[in-house]
Design a protein around this motif. Structure first.
Motif, PDB file in Angstrom:
ATOM      1  N   GLN A 244       0.829  -1.205   0.000  1.00  0.00           N
ATOM      2  CA  GLN A 244       0.000   0.000   0.000  1.00  0.00           C
ATOM      3  C   GLN A 244       0.868   1.262   0.000  1.00  0.00           C
ATOM      4  OE1 GLN A 244      -3.265   0.268  -0.377  1.00  0.00           O
ATOM      5  NE2 GLN A 244      -3.104   2.497  -0.291  1.00  0.00           N
ATOM      6  N   THR A 424       3.434  -1.429  15.770  1.00  0.00           N
ATOM      7  CA  THR A 424       2.201  -1.628  14.994  1.00  0.00           C
ATOM      8  C   THR A 424       1.145  -2.325  15.839  1.00  0.00           C
ATOM      9  OG1 THR A 424       3.467  -1.773  12.933  1.00  0.00           O
ATOM     10  CG2 THR A 424       1.235  -2.686  12.914  1.00  0.00           C
ATOM     11  N   ALA A 428      -2.451  -0.538  17.270  1.00  0.00           N
ATOM     12  CA  ALA A 428      -3.429  -1.114  16.335  1.00  0.00           C
ATOM     13  C   ALA A 428      -4.800  -0.463  16.458  1.00  0.00           C
ATOM     14  CB  ALA A 428      -3.534  -2.623  16.558  1.00  0.00           C
ATOM     15  N   GLU A 429      -5.167  -0.015  17.673  1.00  0.00           N
ATOM     16  CA  GLU A 429      -6.495   0.556  17.902  1.00  0.00           C
ATOM     17  C   GLU A 429      -6.537   2.068  17.642  1.00  0.00           C
ATOM     18  OE1 GLU A 429      -9.061  -1.441  18.617  1.00  0.00           O
ATOM     19  OE2 GLU A 429      -7.628  -3.103  18.464  1.00  0.00           O
ATOM     20  N   ILE A 430      -5.383   2.670  17.349  1.00  0.00           N
ATOM     21  CA  ILE A 430      -5.324   4.130  17.136  1.00  0.00           C
ATOM     22  C   ILE A 430      -5.030   4.378  15.664  1.00  0.00           C
ATOM     23  CG2 ILE A 430      -4.300   6.297  17.924  1.00  0.00           C
ATOM     24  CD1 ILE A 430      -3.285   4.749  20.399  1.00  0.00           C
ATOM     25  N   SER A 431      -5.981   4.925  14.928  1.00  0.00           N
ATOM     26  CA  SER A 431      -5.888   5.002  13.466  1.00  0.00           C
ATOM     27  C   SER A 431      -4.762   5.914  12.966  1.00  0.00           C
ATOM     28  CB  SER A 431      -7.222   5.478  12.889  1.00  0.00           C
ATOM     29  OG  SER A 431      -7.533   6.772  13.389  1.00  0.00           O
ATOM     30  N   HIS A 432      -4.501   7.019  13.663  1.00  0.00           N
ATOM     31  CA  HIS A 432      -3.561   8.013  13.145  1.00  0.00           C
ATOM     32  C   HIS A 432      -2.141   7.848  13.669  1.00  0.00           C
ATOM     33  CE1 HIS A 432      -4.957   9.589  16.985  1.00  0.00           C
ATOM     34  NE2 HIS A 432      -3.889  10.362  17.026  1.00  0.00           N
ATOM     35  N   HIS A 434       1.178   5.179  14.064  1.00  0.00           N
ATOM     36  CA  HIS A 434       1.736   3.914  13.584  1.00  0.00           C
ATOM     37  C   HIS A 434       3.088   3.594  14.217  1.00  0.00           C
ATOM     38  CE1 HIS A 434      -1.430   4.013  10.582  1.00  0.00           C
ATOM     39  NE2 HIS A 434      -1.060   5.247  10.271  1.00  0.00           N
ATOM     40  N   GLN A 443      -0.819   9.243  24.637  1.00  0.00           N
ATOM     41  CA  GLN A 443      -0.151   7.955  24.412  1.00  0.00           C
ATOM     42  C   GLN A 443       1.142   7.846  25.228  1.00  0.00           C
ATOM     43  OE1 GLN A 443      -1.240   9.872  21.625  1.00  0.00           O
ATOM     44  NE2 GLN A 443      -3.150   8.685  21.669  1.00  0.00           N
TER      45      GLN A 443
END
Length: 512
Positions: A244, A424, A428-432, A434, A443
């Motif tokens: 991707q 990662t 995993a549960e936080i979209s923005h 990485h 965080q």
């Protein structure tokens, strides 16, 4: 007779289908409407010569060409082929039954051969989305467009090949690429390797940490200490791009026509190193019809700014928002374009205008006041976005003459990739988010908890070294990455003490 042919225009990294309507009736004149630019207006001369040189006529009738949507600006010479085929179909010189099933793009030479176009990949993606059977384009762009599965891509050398195809005289061979095979075959040994770097073990370690956590880094050292050499090798230890990410990167480079026509898909992370005379627009992107700048061309890769204080202050300041938002939005009166710009910033600088520390034996010396003035060219808000500051010292002769081979980039990359996999899973549960460098205050509180001994160590270090308040969060982020490299769930005093070493510019006496 009215004929419709389909082309495409690229805005930002997205394509928009353009319907080219060609109406032919009694009379004389060639009328082109629908906001074409000068390159499109001049196309009639190229088309006329190309058709004549290949045994066809340019009709001596009244020809009206409309490029819809008519209120959208069209630019470039890539519509030559679609206009030429539309004129031939409207004058019944070729069959027109299949012409509406394809997106057709290409710039014509006077002999009828085709020149490459820009934005082939975004156009192919749009063609598939809208259900077109295929995409006819110059052969030089065929591999790039063939990355898109489920779309017949025909690369052609000359207009006669396309005419024969529509007249059912000679079929075209579609370009077929196994995207995944091409992608994984490209992940071979890197061009630049850390095994070529003599000495500088502490700096290599620092680069490994930066790569593992996606941290921005600045290197301070005299000329010849290896700053540029190290920076060029950073992409070789970054985790391999996902499919991707490779598609995203290729899409941006396709828009400006900088893809490798031999491969199509970009598998290596980009490394961009603009000169310090670069303008704001060239760095961030823009223009009357916005094009991506250097920060977007380094998306998913590395942007290296050599001699950071030599860049104009306004140029550096425009990077502040993209470094936070990971994208650039360029607005114009009629439209807005957004380019992705998720990159690692690597900067290097000399400690003084002369290039050397305040050393009486150095070839050029600078006073402490001159050094302070030079270093102060970099603003605090920009430094806020750089997690790691490291001093680079010249390599002694013993290290330079050592024939033993250093650790390769492949070995370092394995550790970096393992650390990124931990991150990662964590985010995993936080979209923005990485990787660790993207963590916010919330965080940091959740994932960077310290025991009492580590807190005391950090407190003592900040007081004794006069570290600024902005160093606190950065130290915790870097310590979290160091712990990930070692596979530790919790941050220990060892990780904190190493992270503290990487805040040189926050110490009292550097930037005041």
């Amino acid at each position: 007779m009215l004929i419709k042919v389909f082309g495409s225009a690229v805005f930002g990294v997205e394509a928009t289908t353009i319907t080219i309507e060609i109406n032919m009736e009694k009379g004389i004149g060639y009328h082109l409407v629908g906001l074409p630019d000068n390159a499109i207006r001049e196309s009639s001369f190229r088309i006329q010569a190309a058709l004549k040189n290949n045994g066809f006529k340019f009709p001596g009738k009244k020809i009206i060409v409309n490029m819809a949507p008519a209120d959208l600006r069209k630019e470039g010479s890539a519509y030559d082929l679609s206009l030429a085929l539309g004129i031939l179909a409207a004058s019944s010189q070729i069959k027109s039954e299949k012409i509406h099933d394809y997106i057709i793009m290409g710039e014509l030479s006077l002999d009828g051969s085709l020149q490459p176009i820009k934005g082939a990949l975004p156009i192919a993606i749009k063609a598939k989305e809208e259900g077109y059977k295929g995409f006819i384009l110059p052969a030089q762009n065929a591999k790039e467009a063939a990355i898109v599965d489920g779309l017949e891509v025909y690369g052609v050398e000359n207009i006669t090949e396309v005419i024969s195809f529509f007249d059912d005289e000679k079929p075209l061979e579609p370009t077929v690429i196994d995207t995944r095979a091409v992608f994984y075959d490209s992940l071979l040994s890197p061009e630049y390797d850390f095994s070529e770097v003599k000495g500088q073990e502490s700096i290599k370690r620092c680069m490994e940490i930066a790569a593992a956590g996606g941290h921005n880094i600045i290197m301070i050292g005299p000329p010849g200490s290896g700053k540029t050499m190290l920076a060029k090798r950073l992409p070789s230890i970054l985790p391999p791009m996902s499919l991707q990410e490779a598609l995203e990167t290729t899409k941006i480079h396709s828009v400006v026509g900088r893809t490798n026509g031999q491969i199509g898909l970009m598998a290596e992370r980009p490394f961009r190193s603009p000169h310090h005379t670069i303008s704001d627009v060239a760095l961030v992107g823009g223009g009357a019809y916005p094009q991506p700048g250097e920060i977007s061309l380094s998306h998913n890769g590395v942007l290296f700014l050599d001699e950071l204080p030599e860049f104009k202050r306004t140029v550096l300041e425009v990077m502040r928002q993209p470094l936070e938002d990971r994208e650039v939005t360029i607005s114009r009166a009629k439209f807005t374009v957004t380019y992705p710009s998720s990159f690692m910033l690597v900067a290097s600088m000399n400690p003084s205008p002369g290039g050397y520390f305040n050393d009486p034996d150095a070839p050029v010396t600078s006073s402490p006041a001159e050094m302070q003035r030079y270093l102060s060219k970099i603003s605090g808000p920009l430094l806020d976005r750089i997690d790691i500051h490291i001093e680079v010292t010249p390599v002694p002769f013993e290290k330079l003459s050592d024939q033993s081979k250093a650790e390769s980039s492949v070995e370092i990359r394995k550790r970096v990739t393992a650390a990124r996999q931990i991150q990662t899973k964590r985010f995993a549960e936080i979209s923005h988010i990485h990787y660790n460098a993207q963590m916010g205050v919330k965080q940091i509180k959740s994932f960077c908890k310290l025991d009492e001994a580590s807190k005391d160590l950090l407190k003592t270090a900040m007081e004794r070294l006069n570290l600024s308040a902005r160093a606190y969060d950065r130290i915790l982020k870097v310590a979290r990455t160091i712990a990930d490299l070692e596979g530790c769930d919790s941050i220990t005093g060892t990780h904190i003490s190493e992270a503290i070493q990487y805040r040189s510019l926050d110490r009292d006496g550097w930037l005041g």
